[in-house]
Design a protein around this motif. Structure first.
Motif: not given
Length: 213
Positions: A34-37, A40, A31-32
């Protein structure tokens, strides 16, 4: 490209624990990222869980096509490589075939002076193809310092590999061809939860991506 199980084992290995982290920690890490890109994820209808992959921002490559016929195999290879990391090995891509009768393994695992060629097979190859693979393996045993070629496969494929190896590999080298039936036909790991069969777990070098974010 891997699944949550691959992330669990890779994080465990790269942090030096020698075993998988919890599902909760793996999902938090995903999740972290994904959050910072940097990662995916998606959940294709043909799988029980999500697949995650490094984004263009992280590795400079476009997103994979999750509906390729090879996706199931690629995710299985990623999981096996994560188990090797947890067992104290490094993992690298095998060199490209040098000629028509050469063969490229799914990966190369190293620990100290030990080198293993690793193959992941969910369906059997033809007998002629195994003839080429084992001929190549024997050459690499003798000339490239390879200790073993290890297969991770379904029970049916393991039986095929054992039969072909019995017929095509010299008796003195036969012990170097090993097949483990750890996958079901859908590519799900159903082997022992402790990790790789008959291999110890030790620490490995630090991760490329941050483990705690």
């Amino acid at each position: 490209m891997t699944d949550v199980e691959g992330v669990r084992w890779a994080l465990g290995g790269l942090s030096g624990s020698g075993g998988p982290v919890s599902v909760r920690r793996a999902n938090f890490w995903i999740s972290r990222m994904v959050e910072v890109g940097l990662l995916d994820r998606a959940r294709p209808t043909f799988r029980d869980g999500s697949i995650v992959w490094a984004t263009h921002l992280a590795v400079g490559k476009v997103a994979p096509n999750l509906f390729r016929q090879t996706t199931r195999h690629e995710v299985a290879v990623a999981l096996v490589s994560a188990h090797y990391l947890a067992a104290g090995y490094t993992w690298e891509r095998d060199r490209k075939p040098a000629m028509r009768l050469d063969h490229q393994a799914d990966g190369v695992a190293r620990k100290g002076d030990r080198v293993e060629l690793v193959e992941v097979e969910l369906t059997s190859k033809t007998s002629d193809r195994y003839r080429v693979i084992f001929h190549n393996a024997l050459h690499r045993f003798e000339n490239e310092g390879v200790a073993q070629i290890t297969y991770f496969c379904t029970p049916d494929v393991a039986r095929t590999i054992e039969r072909e190896a019995d017929a095509r590999v010299f008796r003195t080298e036969r012990h170097r061809v090993v097949a483990h039936d750890v996958f079901d036909v859908k590519g799900r790991w159903v082997g022992a939860d402790e990790g790789l069969p008959e291999l110890p777990a030790t620490a490995v070098p630090s991760a490329t991506l941050p483990l705690d974010f």
